[in-house]
Design an enzyme around this catalytic site. Structure first.
Site, short mmCIF file in Angstrom:
data_model
loop_
_atom_site.label_atom_id
_atom_site.label_comp_id
_atom_site.label_asym_id
_atom_site.label_seq_id
_atom_site.Cartn_x
_atom_site.Cartn_y
_atom_site.Cartn_z
N CYS A 1 -38.09 19.78 59.44
CA CYS A 1 -39.07 20.71 60.01
C CYS A 1 -39.20 20.41 61.50
O CYS A 1 -39.52 19.29 61.90
CB CYS A 1 -40.43 20.54 59.32
SG CYS A 1 -41.77 21.38 60.18
N CYS B 1 -42.61 19.04 62.54
CA CYS B 1 -42.80 17.64 62.13
C CYS B 1 -42.03 16.72 63.09
O CYS B 1 -42.51 15.65 63.45
CB CYS B 1 -42.35 17.42 60.70
SG CYS B 1 -43.52 18.01 59.47
N ASP C 1 -45.72 26.77 73.86
CA ASP C 1 -44.65 27.49 73.18
C ASP C 1 -43.41 27.54 74.09
O ASP C 1 -43.51 27.73 75.30
CB ASP C 1 -45.10 28.92 72.82
CG ASP C 1 -44.19 29.57 71.80
OD1 ASP C 1 -44.63 29.75 70.65
OD2 ASP C 1 -43.03 29.90 72.15
N ASN D 1 -49.10 33.80 62.13
CA ASN D 1 -48.13 34.62 61.41
C ASN D 1 -47.85 33.95 60.06
O ASN D 1 -47.51 32.77 60.02
CB ASN D 1 -46.83 34.73 62.21
CG ASN D 1 -47.03 35.43 63.54
OD1 ASN D 1 -47.87 36.33 63.65
ND2 ASN D 1 -46.29 35.02 64.56
N GLY E 1 -44.07 37.88 60.27
CA GLY E 1 -43.21 37.46 61.38
C GLY E 1 -43.12 35.95 61.56
O GLY E 1 -42.73 35.47 62.61
N HIS F 1 -44.05 25.59 59.38
CA HIS F 1 -45.08 24.54 59.48
C HIS F 1 -46.24 25.31 60.12
O HIS F 1 -46.10 25.77 61.26
CB HIS F 1 -44.59 23.40 60.37
CG HIS F 1 -45.57 22.27 60.58
ND1 HIS F 1 -45.24 20.95 60.36
CD2 HIS F 1 -46.87 22.27 61.01
CE1 HIS F 1 -46.31 20.18 60.63
NE2 HIS F 1 -47.30 20.96 61.04
N HIS G 1 -48.92 27.14 62.06
CA HIS G 1 -49.29 27.00 63.48
C HIS G 1 -50.11 28.20 63.89
O HIS G 1 -49.94 29.30 63.37
CB HIS G 1 -48.04 26.86 64.35
CG HIS G 1 -47.03 27.94 64.12
ND1 HIS G 1 -46.13 27.90 63.07
CD2 HIS G 1 -46.79 29.11 64.78
CE1 HIS G 1 -45.38 28.99 63.10
NE2 HIS G 1 -45.76 29.75 64.13
N HIS H 1 -51.02 30.44 67.23
CA HIS H 1 -50.70 30.76 68.61
C HIS H 1 -52.02 31.00 69.35
O HIS H 1 -52.88 31.75 68.86
CB HIS H 1 -49.90 32.06 68.70
CG HIS H 1 -48.57 32.03 68.00
ND1 HIS H 1 -47.37 31.91 68.68
CD2 HIS H 1 -48.23 32.12 66.69
CE1 HIS H 1 -46.37 31.94 67.81
NE2 HIS H 1 -46.86 32.07 66.61
#
Ligand code: AMP
Ligand code: ZN
Length: 112
Positions: free
Chosen positions: A3, A6, A29, A86, A92, A97, A99, A101
């Protein structure tokens, strides 16, 4: 586990955290969609929102507390920001993992 997030958490992939606490980290990002585009993730691996057990849902509160702090620290709390999760293929989601945004730094357009 294979991942990417990770690996960022355990230092296998170099990254610089804009925020870290006991349960949560945040970093910029790779492909920013706004002047500020930060990903906020739990240190513990959950593939998506669907995969958080009911008795571990406190992590969602931890993440939102972190977002509140990040917005204040980076100075976009007053102007405002958007938080996006998402989930799954129609949502999308590309990295499995969970997250969130955090987008800020301009007036954002319609959601979709
Ligand atoms: P999502 O489509 O919600 O799964 O978003 C995954 C996000 O992770 C995308 O916005 C990517 O630009 C971002 N991303 C993928 N790899 C990395 C990385 N190594 N460092 C920072 N962001 C990344
Ligand atoms: Zn992971």
């Amino acid at each position: 586990m294979d991942c990417i997030f990770c690996k960022i958490i355990n230092g296998e992939i170099p990254s610089s955290f804009v925020y870290e606490d006991e349960n949560v980290v945040a970093f910029e990002d790779l492909n920013p969609m706004a002047p500020e585009h930060i990903l906020v993730i739990p240190k513990k691996h959950y593939a998506s929102l669907n995969d958080i057990p009911e008795d571990e849902m406190g992590i969602i509160s931890d993440i939102h507390k972190a977002i509140q702090n990040i917005a204040k620290q980076r100075g976009f709390d007053k102007a405002g920001y958007r938080v996006v999760n998402n989930c799954g293929s129609d949502g999308g989601q590309e990295v499995f993992h969970i997250h969130f945004h955090v987008l800020a730094g301009k007036t954002l357009g319609p959601i979709c």
